[in-house]
Design a protein around this motif. Sequence first.
Motif, mmCIF file in Angstrom:
data_model
loop_
_atom_site.group_PDB
_atom_site.id
_atom_site.type_symbol
_atom_site.label_atom_id
_atom_site.label_comp_id
_atom_site.label_asym_id
_atom_site.label_seq_id
_atom_site.Cartn_x
_atom_site.Cartn_y
_atom_site.Cartn_z
ATOM 1 N N TRP A 103 0.839 -1.200 0.000
ATOM 2 C CA TRP A 103 0.000 0.000 0.000
ATOM 3 C C TRP A 103 0.873 1.248 0.000
ATOM 4 C CZ3 TRP A 103 -4.992 -0.239 -1.026
ATOM 5 C CH2 TRP A 103 -5.667 -1.443 -0.801
ATOM 6 N N GLY A 104 1.998 1.176 0.691
ATOM 7 C CA GLY A 104 2.912 2.303 0.713
ATOM 8 C C GLY A 104 3.453 2.634 -0.665
ATOM 9 N N ARG A 105 3.733 1.595 -1.447
ATOM 10 C CA ARG A 105 4.204 1.836 -2.813
ATOM 11 C C ARG A 105 3.106 2.481 -3.659
ATOM 12 N NH1 ARG A 105 6.869 -3.134 -1.871
ATOM 13 N NH2 ARG A 105 5.169 -4.337 -2.805
ATOM 14 N N ALA A 106 1.875 2.028 -3.474
ATOM 15 C CA ALA A 106 0.765 2.584 -4.256
ATOM 16 C C ALA A 106 0.535 4.056 -3.927
ATOM 17 C CB ALA A 106 -0.508 1.783 -4.000
ATOM 18 N N PHE A 107 0.613 4.395 -2.638
ATOM 19 C CA PHE A 107 0.307 5.757 -2.207
ATOM 20 C C PHE A 107 1.547 6.593 -1.912
ATOM 21 C CE2 PHE A 107 -3.945 3.991 -0.762
ATOM 22 C CZ PHE A 107 -4.696 4.736 -1.664
ATOM 23 N N THR B 16 -5.570 13.210 1.862
ATOM 24 C CA THR B 16 -6.497 12.082 1.826
ATOM 25 C C THR B 16 -6.197 11.102 0.719
ATOM 26 O OG1 THR B 16 -8.223 13.557 2.679
ATOM 27 C CG2 THR B 16 -8.929 11.438 1.776
ATOM 28 N N ARG B 17 -6.086 9.824 1.107
ATOM 29 C CA ARG B 17 -5.984 8.745 0.128
ATOM 30 C C ARG B 17 -7.375 8.140 -0.057
ATOM 31 N NH1 ARG B 17 -1.158 10.522 2.571
ATOM 32 N NH2 ARG B 17 0.648 9.671 1.457
ATOM 33 N N PHE B 18 -7.752 7.950 -1.312
ATOM 34 C CA PHE B 18 -9.056 7.396 -1.665
ATOM 35 C C PHE B 18 -8.922 5.913 -1.987
ATOM 36 C CE2 PHE B 18 -9.876 11.770 -1.851
ATOM 37 C CZ PHE B 18 -11.225 12.023 -2.057
ATOM 38 N N PHE B 19 -9.829 5.123 -1.411
ATOM 39 C CA PHE B 19 -9.921 3.695 -1.678
ATOM 40 C C PHE B 19 -11.278 3.403 -2.311
ATOM 41 C CE2 PHE B 19 -7.135 4.274 1.917
ATOM 42 C CZ PHE B 19 -6.181 3.256 1.866
ATOM 43 N N VAL B 20 -11.383 2.281 -3.018
ATOM 44 C CA VAL B 20 -12.671 1.763 -3.478
ATOM 45 C C VAL B 20 -12.833 0.358 -2.908
ATOM 46 C CG1 VAL B 20 -12.811 3.144 -5.585
ATOM 47 C CG2 VAL B 20 -11.646 0.923 -5.640
ATOM 48 N N ILE C 226 -1.461 6.228 -8.898
ATOM 49 C CA ILE C 226 -1.920 7.275 -7.986
ATOM 50 C C ILE C 226 -1.078 8.530 -8.156
ATOM 51 C CG2 ILE C 226 -2.492 7.844 -5.617
ATOM 52 C CD1 ILE C 226 -4.026 5.436 -6.805
ATOM 53 N N VAL C 227 -1.740 9.619 -8.523
ATOM 54 C CA VAL C 227 -1.101 10.926 -8.698
ATOM 55 C C VAL C 227 -1.651 11.868 -7.632
ATOM 56 C CG1 VAL C 227 -0.785 12.884 -10.254
ATOM 57 C CG2 VAL C 227 -0.848 10.555 -11.175
ATOM 58 N N VAL C 228 -0.780 12.642 -6.999
ATOM 59 C CA VAL C 228 -1.227 13.587 -5.978
ATOM 60 C C VAL C 228 -1.846 14.809 -6.644
ATOM 61 C CG1 VAL C 228 -0.555 14.989 -4.007
ATOM 62 C CG2 VAL C 228 0.607 12.822 -4.440
ATOM 63 N N ARG D 16 -9.057 -1.308 -2.832
ATOM 64 C CA ARG D 16 -8.126 -0.971 -3.908
ATOM 65 C C ARG D 16 -7.782 0.504 -3.783
ATOM 66 N NH1 ARG D 16 -8.887 -5.612 -4.095
ATOM 67 N NH2 ARG D 16 -9.225 -7.010 -5.872
ATOM 68 N N PRO D 17 -6.527 0.886 -4.072
ATOM 69 C CA PRO D 17 -6.167 2.309 -4.062
ATOM 70 C C PRO D 17 -6.770 3.005 -5.273
ATOM 71 C CG PRO D 17 -4.325 0.986 -4.857
ATOM 72 C CD PRO D 17 -5.390 0.019 -4.434
ATOM 73 N N TRP D 18 -7.254 4.240 -5.081
ATOM 74 C CA TRP D 18 -7.891 4.925 -6.206
ATOM 75 C C TRP D 18 -7.324 6.320 -6.479
ATOM 76 C CZ3 TRP D 18 -10.697 2.777 -9.856
ATOM 77 C CH2 TRP D 18 -11.324 3.625 -10.789
ATOM 78 N N ALA D 19 -7.136 7.144 -5.458
ATOM 79 C CA ALA D 19 -6.714 8.523 -5.712
ATOM 80 C C ALA D 19 -6.064 9.119 -4.474
ATOM 81 C CB ALA D 19 -7.908 9.378 -6.144
ATOM 82 N N HIS D 20 -5.499 10.314 -4.643
ATOM 83 C CA HIS D 20 -4.813 11.020 -3.559
ATOM 84 C C HIS D 20 -5.020 12.517 -3.772
ATOM 85 C CE1 HIS D 20 -0.735 11.672 -1.244
ATOM 86 N NE2 HIS D 20 -1.740 12.353 -0.718
#
Length: 282
Positions: A89-93, A184-188, A253-255, A167-171
């Motif tokens: 998850w750290g890599r994704a976000f 905020t990190r967005f999940f689905v 994931i793009v900030v 699942r990771p979705w956005a930041h």
Amino acid sequence: MVNGLRLPPELRERVEEIRAGRLSPVAPRDAATVVVLRDHDRHGLQAFLLRRVASMAFAPGAYVFPGGSVDPRDGEAALAWSGPPPEEWGRAFKAGETLARELVCAAVRETFEETLVLLAGPTGSTVVDDTRGDEWEADRQALLDRSLSFARFLDRRGLVLRADLLRPWAHWITPAIEPKRYDTRFFVAGMPDGQRARDVSTEADQVAWVRPAEAVERARAGEWFLMPPTLATLDELSAYETVADVLAAPREIVVHEPQAEIIDGDAYLVLPEGTERHYPQG
């Protein structure tokens, strides 16, 4: 044509103060939010939204996804965990392992606190099928007042956190001009079988299951207030037909952090590059 949203005139002075360095932006708090999705027999893909009460200091009247700030105890390593480990998850976000663990736990905890939807089960391949009853409500209240940590809650009930259901979705980061800010990190996640999302949050006065495209249409027609991250997320989700399609979608994931600018004498919230299509130009 300005690629942004016009801000109220009373915010212009704050924009100028921050841009001149005379006012320091508030540091954003780490937070997590979850887009809970379901497949409806007639309406297709739907997302769960809560309307924040008008008395809230942050985004009053806005339709939002369940979520909230990280509790430092969310990083406790003792809880049972199924699915991608925190480092993944750290890599994704793009976050450290401890923060990644906190974000996943906050996502599951906040969703339970606000909707009674619980992404956890007796084993790593099962999920709780019913969260109704006085005992569940007592645990929810204890989580809300922080007298019970999320790890202790799961341990006491013999439950495993199902990180594999997310699942990771956005930041998104709240603009610097806001007095309350969140990183905020967005999940689905799909709605677990047997559970029901309920209106239990004291921060909301209305809830709705709605097709993402319909929510976007209501916002653009001025019927619903959606903050930019919510509108962008729903607009993206409107391209999918089922929960399975969303969960299988590849994401980088793009900030995104909207910036306030003074343009031709007016204050605007300039939208991040790549999100232009989600908003009317003004």
